[in-house]
Design a protein around this motif. Structure first.
Motif, mmCIF file in Angstrom:
data_model
loop_
_atom_site.group_PDB
_atom_site.id
_atom_site.type_symbol
_atom_site.label_atom_id
_atom_site.label_comp_id
_atom_site.label_asym_id
_atom_site.label_seq_id
_atom_site.Cartn_x
_atom_site.Cartn_y
_atom_site.Cartn_z
ATOM 1 N N ALA A 38 -30.603 -30.799 67.011
ATOM 2 C CA ALA A 38 -31.938 -31.317 67.309
ATOM 3 C C ALA A 38 -32.506 -30.649 68.560
ATOM 4 N N ARG A 39 -31.668 -30.480 69.585
ATOM 5 C CA ARG A 39 -32.141 -29.808 70.802
ATOM 6 C C ARG A 39 -32.498 -28.355 70.511
ATOM 7 N N ILE A 40 -31.712 -27.685 69.663
ATOM 8 C CA ILE A 40 -32.013 -26.305 69.289
ATOM 9 C C ILE A 40 -33.337 -26.250 68.542
ATOM 10 N N PHE A 41 -33.562 -27.177 67.625
ATOM 11 C CA PHE A 41 -34.820 -27.252 66.892
ATOM 12 C C PHE A 41 -35.993 -27.394 67.856
ATOM 13 N N GLU A 42 -35.858 -28.278 68.836
ATOM 14 C CA GLU A 42 -36.920 -28.491 69.821
ATOM 15 C C GLU A 42 -37.183 -27.232 70.642
ATOM 16 N N LEU A 43 -36.115 -26.561 71.065
ATOM 17 C CA LEU A 43 -36.277 -25.330 71.839
ATOM 18 C C LEU A 43 -36.967 -24.254 71.013
ATOM 19 N N LYS A 44 -36.588 -24.122 69.750
ATOM 20 C CA LYS A 44 -37.239 -23.142 68.874
ATOM 21 C C LYS A 44 -38.724 -23.453 68.718
ATOM 22 N N LYS A 45 -39.034 -24.737 68.573
ATOM 23 C CA LYS A 45 -40.430 -25.178 68.431
ATOM 24 C C LYS A 45 -41.249 -24.824 69.675
ATOM 25 N N LYS A 46 -40.585 -24.762 70.820
ATOM 26 C CA LYS A 46 -41.258 -24.400 72.068
ATOM 27 C C LYS A 46 -41.271 -22.892 72.302
ATOM 28 N N GLY A 47 -40.769 -22.128 71.315
ATOM 29 C CA GLY A 47 -40.853 -20.680 71.397
ATOM 30 C C GLY A 47 -39.623 -19.955 71.893
ATOM 31 N N VAL A 48 -38.527 -20.670 72.098
ATOM 32 C CA VAL A 48 -37.300 -20.025 72.561
ATOM 33 C C VAL A 48 -36.630 -19.355 71.355
#
Length: 73
Positions: A38-48
């Motif tokens: 879930a944290r990885i998903f959130e980071l990807k959504k923020k452009g990481v």
């Protein structure tokens, strides 16, 4: 680029920066994060730019298991 990360997202981001990658076991051991995907998903959504690969590991019972390793792409 300003990412505006919350505390847990920042911990995951910093861990990957410092160590090159993270697995779910490392997330649990180092900062009690049980939902690393879930944290990885959130980071990807923020452009990481994070990528993943499957690793084959052996558990304490000698059984083969697969885990994901996340890293910057």
């Amino acid at each position: 680029m300003e990412l505006n990360l919350d505390t847990t997202q920042q911990r995951v981001f910093d861990y990957i920066v410092e160590n090159g990658s993270i697995t779910s076991l490392e997330a649990i051991e180092h900062f009690g994060e049980t939902r690393i995907s879930a944290r990885i998903f959130e980071l990807k959504k923020k452009g990481v730019p994070i990528e993943a690969e499957w690793l084959s590991v052996t558990n304490r019972y000698g059984e083969k298991r697969r885990v994901k390793k996340y890293f910057f792409g």
